[in-house]
Write an enzyme that holds these catalytic residues in place. Structure first.
Site, mmCIF file in Angstrom:
data_model
loop_
_atom_site.group_PDB
_atom_site.id
_atom_site.type_symbol
_atom_site.label_atom_id
_atom_site.label_comp_id
_atom_site.label_asym_id
_atom_site.label_seq_id
_atom_site.Cartn_x
_atom_site.Cartn_y
_atom_site.Cartn_z
ATOM 1 N N THR A 162 0.827 -1.193 -0.115
ATOM 2 C CA THR A 162 0.008 -0.024 -0.103
ATOM 3 C C THR A 162 0.795 1.260 0.073
ATOM 4 O O THR A 162 2.079 1.141 0.627
ATOM 5 C CB THR A 162 -0.947 0.087 1.502
ATOM 6 N N ASP A 163 0.360 2.423 -0.448
ATOM 7 C CA ASP A 163 1.051 3.660 -0.423
ATOM 8 C C ASP A 163 0.995 4.078 1.055
ATOM 9 O O ASP A 163 1.838 5.089 1.408
ATOM 10 C CB ASP A 163 0.236 4.700 -1.353
ATOM 11 N N GLU A 164 0.191 3.440 2.026
ATOM 12 C CA GLU A 164 0.208 4.289 3.242
ATOM 13 C C GLU A 164 1.530 3.901 4.053
ATOM 14 O O GLU A 164 1.862 4.355 5.117
ATOM 15 C CB GLU A 164 -1.059 3.393 4.127
ATOM 16 N N TYR A 187 -2.023 -0.408 11.055
ATOM 17 C CA TYR A 187 -2.193 -1.185 9.615
ATOM 18 C C TYR A 187 -0.904 -0.991 8.812
ATOM 19 O O TYR A 187 -0.250 -1.732 8.312
ATOM 20 C CB TYR A 187 -3.460 -0.712 8.785
ATOM 21 N N LYS A 191 2.121 -3.060 7.310
ATOM 22 C CA LYS A 191 2.373 -3.622 5.840
ATOM 23 C C LYS A 191 4.102 -3.180 5.649
ATOM 24 O O LYS A 191 4.583 -3.729 4.799
ATOM 25 C CB LYS A 191 1.311 -2.816 4.846
HETATM 26 P P1 NAD Z 1 -9.770 -7.338 2.157
HETATM 27 O O1 NAD Z 1 -9.753 -7.080 3.597
HETATM 28 O O2 NAD Z 1 -10.906 -7.197 1.243
HETATM 29 O O3 NAD Z 1 -9.209 -8.920 1.899
HETATM 30 C C1 NAD Z 1 -8.390 -9.701 2.546
HETATM 31 C C2 NAD Z 1 -8.457 -11.206 2.363
HETATM 32 O O4 NAD Z 1 -7.410 -11.935 3.107
HETATM 33 C C3 NAD Z 1 -9.777 -11.512 2.809
HETATM 34 O O5 NAD Z 1 -10.336 -12.471 1.803
HETATM 35 C C4 NAD Z 1 -9.596 -12.540 3.989
HETATM 36 O O6 NAD Z 1 -10.253 -13.517 4.306
HETATM 37 C C5 NAD Z 1 -7.841 -13.002 3.873
HETATM 38 N N1 NAD Z 1 -7.122 -13.245 4.856
HETATM 39 C C6 NAD Z 1 -6.930 -12.355 6.057
HETATM 40 N N2 NAD Z 1 -6.026 -12.915 6.762
HETATM 41 C C7 NAD Z 1 -5.729 -14.071 6.213
HETATM 42 C C8 NAD Z 1 -4.904 -15.271 6.851
HETATM 43 N N3 NAD Z 1 -4.105 -15.240 7.944
HETATM 44 N N4 NAD Z 1 -4.617 -16.218 5.956
HETATM 45 C C9 NAD Z 1 -5.361 -16.240 4.627
HETATM 46 N N5 NAD Z 1 -6.143 -15.299 4.177
HETATM 47 C C10 NAD Z 1 -6.310 -14.274 5.105
HETATM 48 O O7 NAD Z 1 -8.487 -6.605 1.468
HETATM 49 P P2 NAD Z 1 -8.250 -6.056 0.323
HETATM 50 O O8 NAD Z 1 -8.679 -4.604 0.290
HETATM 51 O O9 NAD Z 1 -8.752 -6.961 -1.026
HETATM 52 O O10 NAD Z 1 -6.856 -5.729 -0.073
HETATM 53 C C11 NAD Z 1 -5.997 -6.770 -0.428
HETATM 54 C C12 NAD Z 1 -4.215 -6.434 -0.372
HETATM 55 O O11 NAD Z 1 -4.050 -5.178 -1.002
HETATM 56 C C13 NAD Z 1 -3.973 -6.194 1.056
HETATM 57 O O12 NAD Z 1 -2.751 -6.443 1.374
HETATM 58 C C14 NAD Z 1 -3.960 -4.716 1.405
HETATM 59 O O13 NAD Z 1 -2.945 -4.258 2.205
HETATM 60 C C15 NAD Z 1 -3.474 -4.587 -0.162
HETATM 61 N N6 NAD Z 1 -4.135 -2.963 -0.714
HETATM 62 C C16 NAD Z 1 -5.242 -2.666 -0.566
HETATM 63 C C17 NAD Z 1 -5.877 -1.483 -1.194
HETATM 64 C C18 NAD Z 1 -7.333 -0.712 -1.031
HETATM 65 O O14 NAD Z 1 -7.782 0.066 -1.326
HETATM 66 N N7 NAD Z 1 -8.437 -2.106 -0.644
HETATM 67 C C19 NAD Z 1 -4.925 -0.534 -1.543
HETATM 68 C C20 NAD Z 1 -3.524 -0.861 -1.709
HETATM 69 C C21 NAD Z 1 -3.163 -2.358 -1.129
HETATM 70 O O1 DAU Z 2 -4.176 3.694 0.458
HETATM 71 C C1 DAU Z 2 -4.324 2.574 0.193
HETATM 72 C C2 DAU Z 2 -5.093 2.100 1.571
HETATM 73 O O2 DAU Z 2 -6.617 2.592 1.372
HETATM 74 C C3 DAU Z 2 -5.398 0.624 1.756
HETATM 75 O O3 DAU Z 2 -3.973 0.293 2.006
HETATM 76 C C4 DAU Z 2 -6.151 0.108 2.842
HETATM 77 O O4 DAU Z 2 -6.385 -1.277 2.786
HETATM 78 C C5 DAU Z 2 -7.557 0.630 2.344
HETATM 79 O O5 DAU Z 2 -8.484 0.386 3.329
HETATM 80 C C6 DAU Z 2 -7.621 1.992 2.217
HETATM 81 O O6 DAU Z 2 -7.334 2.676 3.333
HETATM 82 P P1 DAU Z 2 -8.068 4.167 3.882
HETATM 83 O O7 DAU Z 2 -7.658 4.271 5.348
HETATM 84 O O8 DAU Z 2 -7.652 5.345 3.046
HETATM 85 O O9 DAU Z 2 -9.473 3.616 3.429
HETATM 86 P P2 DAU Z 2 -11.025 4.207 4.124
HETATM 87 O O10 DAU Z 2 -11.910 3.581 3.057
HETATM 88 O O11 DAU Z 2 -11.104 3.353 5.321
HETATM 89 O O12 DAU Z 2 -11.068 5.567 4.211
HETATM 90 C C7 DAU Z 2 -10.894 6.472 3.059
HETATM 91 C C8 DAU Z 2 -10.827 7.897 3.572
HETATM 92 O O13 DAU Z 2 -12.124 8.274 4.202
HETATM 93 C C9 DAU Z 2 -10.045 8.055 4.933
HETATM 94 O O14 DAU Z 2 -9.441 9.193 5.107
HETATM 95 C C10 DAU Z 2 -10.677 7.907 6.068
HETATM 96 C C11 DAU Z 2 -12.234 8.407 5.572
HETATM 97 N N1 DAU Z 2 -13.494 7.849 6.109
HETATM 98 C C12 DAU Z 2 -13.548 6.622 6.232
HETATM 99 C C13 DAU Z 2 -14.534 5.781 7.045
HETATM 100 C C14 DAU Z 2 -14.736 4.415 6.952
HETATM 101 C C15 DAU Z 2 -14.276 8.829 6.687
HETATM 102 O O15 DAU Z 2 -14.255 9.942 6.595
HETATM 103 N N2 DAU Z 2 -15.596 7.954 7.033
HETATM 104 C C16 DAU Z 2 -15.658 6.620 7.237
HETATM 105 O O16 DAU Z 2 -16.842 6.180 7.759
#
Ligand code: NAD
Ligand code: DAU
Length: 395
Positions: A162-164, A187, A191
Site C-alpha cells: 500500500t501507499d500508506e 495497519y 504492511k
Molecule cells: P480485504 O480485507 O478485502 O481482503 C483480505 C483477504 O485476506 C480476505 O479474503 C481475508 O479472508 C484474507 N485473509 C485475511 N487474513 C488471512 C490469513 N491469515 N490467511 C489467509 N487469508 C487471510 O483486503 P483488500 O482490500 O482486498 O486488500 C488486499 C491487499 O491489497 C492487502 O494486502 C492490502 O494491504 C492491499 N491494498 C489494498 C488497497 C485497497 O484500497 N483496498 C490498496 C492498496 C493495497
Molecule cells: O491507500 C491505500 C489504502 O486504502 C489501503 O492500503 C487500505 O487497505 C484501504 O482500506 C484504504 O485505506 P483508507 O484508510 O484510505 O480507506 P478507508 O476507506 O477506510 O478511508 C478512506 C478515507 O475516508 C480516509 O481518509 C478515512 C475516511 N473515512 C472513512 C470511513 C470508513 C471517513 O471519513 N468516514 C468513514 O466512515
C-alpha cells in the site's frame, strides 16, 4: 484438450480443506493467490482468469470477515479446474508446504492481509499476526520451495502493498518508490514491516520478489466498512454519513480492475527486487467523494431538495493519526512496464455505484451480526464535529 490427470488432497483440521490438482496441456502457469476471496483478490482472480487463459490459480484464503467464497459461485462451471479454493491460513506452514510440494507455483501473488485502518486502531494484534507473521511464513515456504526446485528462473513472489507505508503528504508532492517509509497506523506499520521482510528475502537469499505499493481502490466486492461502499449503503438506507475530521483528507482513487492489470504487468515483466508504485491519478478530498456519491445516488433514487442525501452528512471525530494526503508518482511503472490506468474516474465511479445497487443479495449476505457489531463499535464513540486531524509537513 489433451491428456489430463487428477490427484487430490483433503485435510480436516479446523474445517474442511479440499483441493484437486489438475494437469492439462493447456494449463501452463500455476499461481498461488493468497486472500483471493477479499475485495482486490476476487477482482484479480476474475480478471486474470479472463485475460490469461493458461493460468491455473489456487486461492488460499482464511475466510475472515472480509473473505467471501460465494464471490466465485456464478463462475464455477465456467472456470472448472482453473480455479481451486483452499480454506486455510497463510501462517499454517504445514499446509503451505503441502501446497507448494504438490503444485510447482510459478508465481505467488500475496493479497492476504488485515486491511482496514480503523480496525487496526481498535485491535492491532491481528494486523501483526497476519500481515507480519503471515507474510514471513509465506516467504519462508516460498524460499524453501524455490531452492528445492533448483531456483527456477521466472519464479516471482509478488507482495501487494500500500501507499500508506510512506506516511502522509502535505498539499504538494507525490510518493515515489524512494520515498522513506513513515507509517502512521498499526495497519500501515504492519504492511511496512512485511515490505521490509520481502526486501530482506530478496537481498539476503536472492528470492525473486516484487513489491507493488498502490493507492486506494474502489469497485465491486469491496467490504462495506471502507468509505465508498459504506457511504453508498448508508445513503440507500437514509442513515448518517460519517465524515471524519474536516473531510479534507485526500486519497488517490484507482479502479480495482486497473490495479489488477498493473499486478499482472508487474509479475510478468517486473524486475526482481524492485518496487512499483501504482496510482489512479484521481486525487479527491473525502468530502468531494461523499458529495458526489450523494448526487449520483439522488439521481438514481429520485431524491432532491429537502430529501437530498447531502443532508445525511455528519462530521464526526477524526481517525487518530489520520494521514492527510496520499498521491502517487507512477512514472516508473508507466515507463518501465507500460502501465497506466485505463478507466476514467467518473465512469468507473458510476459503474461501482450501479454494481452495489444491482448486487444487494451480495451486500445482504455480508451484513451479518458481526458487521453490525463493527459498525456500532467504530461509530458510537465518535463525537459530532470533533476533529483531531494532525498536520504533517510536506515531503
Ligand atoms: P480485504 O480485507 O478485502 O481482503 C483480505 C483477504 O485476506 C480476505 O479474503 C481475508 O479472508 C484474507 N485473509 C485475511 N487474513 C488471512 C490469513 N491469515 N490467511 C489467509 N487469508 C487471510 O483486503 P483488500 O482490500 O482486498 O486488500 C488486499 C491487499 O491489497 C492487502 O494486502 C492490502 O494491504 C492491499 N491494498 C489494498 C488497497 C485497497 O484500497 N483496498 C490498496 C492498496 C493495497
Ligand atoms: O491507500 C491505500 C489504502 O486504502 C489501503 O492500503 C487500505 O487497505 C484501504 O482500506 C484504504 O485505506 P483508507 O484508510 O484510505 O480507506 P478507508 O476507506 O477506510 O478511508 C478512506 C478515507 O475516508 C480516509 O481518509 C478515512 C475516511 N473515512 C472513512 C470511513 C470508513 C471517513 O471519513 N468516514 C468513514 O466512515
Amino acid at each position: 484438450m489433451a491428456s489430463v490427470f487428477f490427484s487430490g488432497l483433503s485435510v480436516n483440521n479446523e474445517g474442511i480443506r479440499d483441493y484437486w490438482i489438475f494437469m492439462g496441456e493447456n494449463i501452463k502457469k500455476r499461481i498461488l493467490v493468497t486472500g483471493g476471496s477479499g475485495f482486490i483478490g476476487t477482482n484479480f482472480i476474475r480478471h486474470a482468469l479472463t485475460v490469461r487463459p493458461d493460468w491455473h490459480i489456487v486461492n488460499l484464503d482464511a475466510l475472515t470477515y472480509a473473505g467471501n467464497p460465494a464471490n466465485f459461485d456464478a463462475l464455477k462451471s465456467e472456470l472448472g479446474e482453473r480455479l481451486h479454493f483452499v480454506h486455510g491460513d497463510i501462517r499454517d506452514t504445514i499446509l503451505l508446504e503441502q501446497l507448494f510440494s504438490k503444485e510447482n507455483f510459478e508465481y505467488v501473488i500475496h493479497f492476504a492481509a488485515e486491511s482496514h485502518v480503523d480496525r487496526s486502531i481498535l485491535g492491532p494484534k491481528a494486523f501483526v499476526d497476519t500481515n507480519v507473521q503471515g507474510t514471513f511464513c509465506l516467504l519462508e515456504v516460498s524460499l524453501k520451495s524455490w531452492e528445492d526446485r533448483g531456483r527456477p528462473e521466472g519464479f516471482c513472489f509478488l507482495h501487494v502493498s500500500t501507499d500508506e507505508v510512506y506516511g502522509s503528504l502535505g498539499p504538494q508532492g507525490h510518493f515515489k518508490e524512494e520515498t522513506p517509509y513513515d507509517p502512521s497506523s498499526p495497519y500501515s506499520a504492519s504492511k511496512a514491516s512485511s515490505d521490509h521482510f520481502v526486501k530482506a528475502y530478496f537481498h539476503t537469499y536472492n528470492l525473486p520478489t516484487i513489491i507493488t505499493n498502490c493507492s486506494n481502490n474502489y469497485g465491486p466486492y469491496q467490504f462495506p466498512e471502507k468509505l465508498i461502499p459504506l457511504m453508498i449503503l448508508n445513503i440507500l438506507d437514509g442513515k448518517p454519513l460519517p465524515v471524519y475530521g474536516d473531510g479534507k483528507n485526500v486519497r488517490d482513487w484507482l479502479y480495482v480492475v486497473d490495479h489488477c492489470e498493473a499486478i499482472i504487468k508487474a509479475v510478468e515483466g517486473g524486475k526482481p527486487g524492485e518496487t512499483y508504485n501504482i496510482g489512479g491519478n484521481a486525487e479527491r478530498q473525502n468530502i468531494e467523494i461523499v458529495n458526489l456519491l450523494c448526487d449520483l445516488m439522488d439521481n438514481r433514487l429520485s431524491r432532491s431538495g429537502n430529501g437530498s442525501s447531502r443532508k445525511l452528512i455528519q462530521y464526526v471525530a477524526d481517525r487518530p493519526g489520520h494521514d492527510r494526503r496520499y498521491a502517487i508518482d507512477m512514472t516508473k511503472i508507466k515507463m518501465e512496464l507500460g502501465w497506466s490506468p485505463k478507466h476514467c474516474f467518473e465512469d468507473a465511479f458510476e459503474i461501482t455505484i450501479d454494481w452495489y445497487l444491482k448486487n444487494m443479495d451480495w451486500v445482504k449476505s455480508i451484513q451479518s451480526g458481526d458487521y453490525r457489531k463493527w459498525i456500532e463499535k467504530n461509530y458510537q464513540d465518535r463525537k459530532l464535529g470533533t476533529s483531531t486531524d494532525r498536520f504533517v509537513g510536506e515531503k
